[in-house]
Write an enzyme that holds these catalytic residues in place. Structure first.
Site, PDB file in Angstrom:
ATOM      1  N   ASP A  74       4.162   3.163  11.326  1.00 15.96           N
ATOM      2  CA  ASP A  74       2.712   3.048  11.170  1.00 15.96           C
ATOM      3  C   ASP A  74       2.092   2.570  12.480  1.00 15.96           C
ATOM      4  OD1 ASP A  74       0.181   2.823  10.200  1.00 15.96           O
ATOM      5  OD2 ASP A  74       0.661   1.451   8.570  1.00 15.96           O
ATOM      6  N   ASP A  75       1.311   3.424  13.150  1.00 14.26           N
ATOM      7  CA  ASP A  75       0.623   3.033  14.399  1.00 14.26           C
ATOM      8  C   ASP A  75       1.528   2.995  15.625  1.00 14.26           C
ATOM      9  OD1 ASP A  75      -1.796   2.548  13.095  1.00 14.26           O
ATOM     10  OD2 ASP A  75      -1.872   0.416  13.552  1.00 14.26           O
ATOM     11  N   CYS A 104      -4.541   6.657   9.907  1.00 20.09           N
ATOM     12  CA  CYS A 104      -3.417   6.594   8.958  1.00 20.09           C
ATOM     13  C   CYS A 104      -3.528   7.568   7.794  1.00 20.09           C
ATOM     14  CB  CYS A 104      -3.271   5.197   8.367  1.00 20.09           C
ATOM     15  SG  CYS A 104      -2.897   3.948   9.588  1.00 20.09           S
ATOM     16  N   ASP A 137       2.614   7.962  12.392  1.00 17.41           N
ATOM     17  CA  ASP A 137       1.433   8.684  11.892  1.00 17.41           C
ATOM     18  C   ASP A 137       0.430   9.028  13.001  1.00 17.41           C
ATOM     19  OD1 ASP A 137       0.777   5.987  12.027  1.00 17.41           O
ATOM     20  OD2 ASP A 137       0.133   5.809   9.937  1.00 17.41           O
TER      21      ASP A 137
END
Ligand SMILES: *[C@@H]1O[C@H](CO)[C@@H](O)[C@H](O)[C@H]1NC(C)=O
Ligand SMILES: *[C@@H]1O[C@H](CO)[C@@H](O)[C@H](O)[C@H]1NC(C)=O
Ligand SMILES: *[C@@H]1O[C@H](CO)[C@@H](O)[C@H](O)[C@H]1NC(C)=O
Ligand SMILES: *[C@@H]1O[C@H](CO)[C@@H](O)[C@H](O)[C@H]1NC(C)=O
Ligand SMILES: *[C@@H]1O[C@H](CO)[C@@H](O)[C@H](O)[C@H]1NC(C)=O
Ligand SMILES: *[C@@H]1O[C@H](CO)[C@@H](O)[C@H](O)[C@H]1NC(C)=O
Ligand SMILES: *[C@@H]1O[C@H](CO)[C@@H](O)[C@H](O)[C@H]1NC(C)=O
Ligand SMILES: *[C@@H]1O[C@H](CO)[C@@H](O)[C@H](O)[C@H]1NC(C)=O
Ligand SMILES: *[C@@H]1O[C@H](CO)[C@@H](O)[C@H](O)[C@H]1NC(C)=O
Ligand SMILES: *[C@@H]1O[C@H](CO)[C@@H](O)[C@H](O)[C@H]1NC(C)=O
Ligand SMILES: *[C@@H]1O[C@H](CO)[C@@H](O)[C@H](O)[C@H]1NC(C)=O
Ligand SMILES: *[C@@H]1O[C@H](CO)[C@@H](O)[C@H](O)[C@H]1NC(C)=O
Length: 511
Positions: free
Chosen positions: A45-46, A81, A315
């Site tokens: 994530d990120d 996201c 993502d």
């Protein structure tokens, strides 16, 4: 309204049954009774690639990258996201899956998404092919909301479902475990989410039937905020700071409205904040690196490693101080749209670096290709990159250009801690520098092969255009819209118009 929706839903169900009939006509390997390959997708994530986000991942680079391929031109179709994760699941651009932002009103895990898009996500196809499927970790930002069915909603296609309610967290979270609520506290041994996802996945591997292949999707919260590292990693990288080069602390003077707002140079407090975030992001990734190692050891011990494809990606990217924006994603620039992508598996030669442009909407098509699905029967915008990774298995050409599209998030009331700014903005932290606005809404066409160019149009009231020549200007310091040949602008504008309304084949074959 209600009856129109029911009608749409029925026609969707008809499409599903057609697709499933086509699926039964399986490819060679399947009809010869050879067991299909297992597939694992690890989605962080990120995690950026451009700002050094893969640097702490030594074991992952060795165990996946060196054992297979590293894509040096992998992109997200949209740098936020929920829309990005929705693109991964459906293989579609945002204009086709209609998830616009991280809110339920923008279709993030909304009931409309659950009816219209989720039943066509790629895991559904795998499950019909008797893949045993496992999901662990963060799903879509609004997953588990009361307005969207709560934890009882388990998307189709998953045999084992261990999904996080809401956005990334490391402790004090709730999971849906196959539709039942499971609350967690903040005891490292019992609750640290990255470790828990790993442990549950290892358990799934032990319990699975060896007669059918498996698919696992592992989605740790790292390196998303609140950047809570495991106790043993909280002192790691104590000297590390964000890279202070390229476009770091540069003014966004010839760029769109939002980029002309930040203080330049940044306040020292912003720099301190982002350097701290950068270091803590790396610390949280060390647990993901451990996850990859333990997973691979397990696959080896159950003798499935040589029959398993492993994809590692994120993502979207992330920035820390570029163009004087402290921390976030959401921008059209390289640091936010580029993603890490490493893949190993049968037929993929080790130690390859591939320049072919690939998008996150291609993951689903590639995975279905590996599973032997006839891709002409699948309605997705992406295309398989199996031919690029494993030319001995498939022939195919790479795409000429692609689309990046983004709908800005805003707030119609003004941020009470930044009263000077007025409404329409979002993410104004730290130091009241805003990272998003309703009019940070844009679409870009990107070419890589013959010319390394990016052309973007904004839906703001300046109809702002940004153009970059990434060959001569890799950090996108100079917007060349006023210098470039108008004929080229026109070609790029035409491509953009076609891509913004494309579906399926028309997304792959833009001239
Ligand atoms: C959300 O999705 C539904 C159906 O898929 C669509 O009708 C609606 O327009 C979408 N909402 C937005 C804001 O795009
Ligand atoms: C978890 O919640 C408890 C109880 O509210 C709180 O005391 C603790 O600080 C929280 N832990 C973390 C890591 O946020
Ligand atoms: C995961 O499993 C390991 C090994 O059994 C254990 O030490 C650790 O505490 C577990 N962590 C979580 C969060 O379940
Ligand atoms: C900000 O940091 C720079 C470099 O460390 C220093 O020279 C300057 O005095 C600082 N400014 C303020 C207002 O603290
Ligand atoms: C994997 O390795 C085993 C022996 O270690 C071998 O029998 C099998 O054929 C291999 N499978 C593949 C797909 O290479
Ligand atoms: C794949 O599906 C298409 C469209 O249904 C069909 O024309 C084609 O023959 C199929 N290919 C194979 C190899 O089955
Ligand atoms: C790729 O195309 C060539 C030429 O048509 C053919 O000889 C070869 O068998 C094909 N390879 C695969 C993996 O389909
Ligand atoms: C998300 O999209 C919806 C539909 O366009 C919009 O109403 C809402 O304001 C958006 N949310 C944010 C935070 O921008
Ligand atoms: C918009 O701002 C108000 C006031 O700060 C806040 O209460 C609300 O939660 C914000 N809405 C969104 C969608 O972020
Ligand atoms: C963008 O939105 C902000 C906030 O609503 C507004 O002040 C600004 O004028 C807009 N800029 C453009 C170019 O549309
Ligand atoms: C530009 O858009 C903003 C909202 O995004 C609006 O407040 C402003 O009045 C607009 N300006 C012009 C000149 O249209
Ligand atoms: C981009 O830069 C390269 C290298 O300087 C140059 O050869 C090329 O002509 C430029 N392209 C455009 C469209 O300006």
């Amino acid at each position: 309204m209600a009856s129109a929706r029911v009608g749409q839903w029925r026609s969707s169900a008809r499409i599903v049954s057609c697709v499933l009939v086509a699926l039964l006509t399986c490819t060679l390997r399947c009809s010869e009774g050879v067991k299909l390959s297992n597939i694992i997708l690890i989605l962080t994530d990120d995690q950026d690639v451009e700002m050094g986000g893969m640097t702490p991942m030594k074991k992952t680079k060795e165990l996946i990258g060196d054992a297979g391929v590293t894509f040096s031109n992998a992109f997200t179709a949209t740098p936020l996201c929920c829309p990005s994760r929705s693109s991964i699941l459906t293989g579609k651009y945002p204009h086709n899956h209609l998830v616009r932002n991280n809110s339920i009103s923008g279709n993030c895990s909304s009931t409309a998404w659950q009816k219209e898009a989720e039943p066509f996500a790629f895991p559904v196809y795998l499950n019909k092919l008797r893949y045993q499927t496992f999901y662990g970790g963060k799903y879509l930002n609004q997953y588990g909301s009361k307005d969207a069915g709560g934890v009882a909603h388990v998307p189709p296609g998953w045999d084992q479902w261990h999904a996080l309610v809401g956005n990334s967290k490391y402790y004090n979270y709730t999971l849906s475990v196959n539709g039942k609520e499971e609350k967690h506290g903040d005891n490292y041994e019992k609750d640290y989410l990255t470790d828990l996802v790993l442990n549950q996945s290892l358990h799934f591997l032990e319990e699975r039937s060896p007669n059918h292949p498996f698919f696992m999707m592992l989605c740790p919260p790292s390196p998303h905020s609140p950047w809570t590292a495991a106790p043993q990693y909280q002192q790691s990288f104590s000297d590390v700071k964000a890279p202070h080069d390229g476009s770091f602390n540069m003014p966004g003077k010839d760029k769109h409205w939002l980029l002309r707002q930040p203080a330049n140079p940044m306040l020292n407090s912003s720099i301190e904040y982002l350097d701290n975030a950068y270091r803590r992001r790396w610390q949280t990734l060390l647990s993901v690196d451990d996850m990859v190692e333990q997973l691979i050891n397990k696959l080896d011990s159950i003798k499935e490693l040589n029959n398993t494809y492993i994809f590692y990606t994120s993502d979207h990217g992330y920035h820390t101080g570029q163009f004087s924006l402290p921390i976030d994603k959401r921008q059209l620039y390289e640091f936010d749209i580029r993603i890490p992508l490493l893949v190993r598996g049968p037929g993929i030669k080790p130690k390859q670096t591939l320049q072919s442009p690939v998008l996150n909407i291609d993951l689903s098509m590639t995975i279905l290709d590996i599973a032997g699905v006839n891709l002409s029967t699948v309605s997705m915008d992406g295309q398989s990159f199996l031919p690029q990774m494993a030319p001995s298995l498939r022939n195919g050409t790479e795409r000429p250009f692609f689309l990046i599209e983004y709908t800005g998030e805003g707030n119609s009331s003004e941020d009470p801690s930044c009263p000077k700014l007025g409404p329409g903005l979002a993410e104004c932290f730290p130091d009241c520098v805003c990272e998003d606005a309703f009019n940070n809404t844009y679409a870009c066409v990107r070419t890589l092969k013959d010319a390394n160019l990016q052309y973007c149009e904004f839906a703001d009231n300046e109809s702002f255009v940004e153009v970059y020549n990434l060959t001569s200007d890799p950090h996108q310091l100079e917007n060349i819209v006023k210098k470039v040949d108008p004929a080229l602008l026109q070609i790029m504008n035409q491509r953009l118009i076609k891509l913004e309304s494309c579906t399926g084949d028309s997304c792959r074959n833009v001239k």
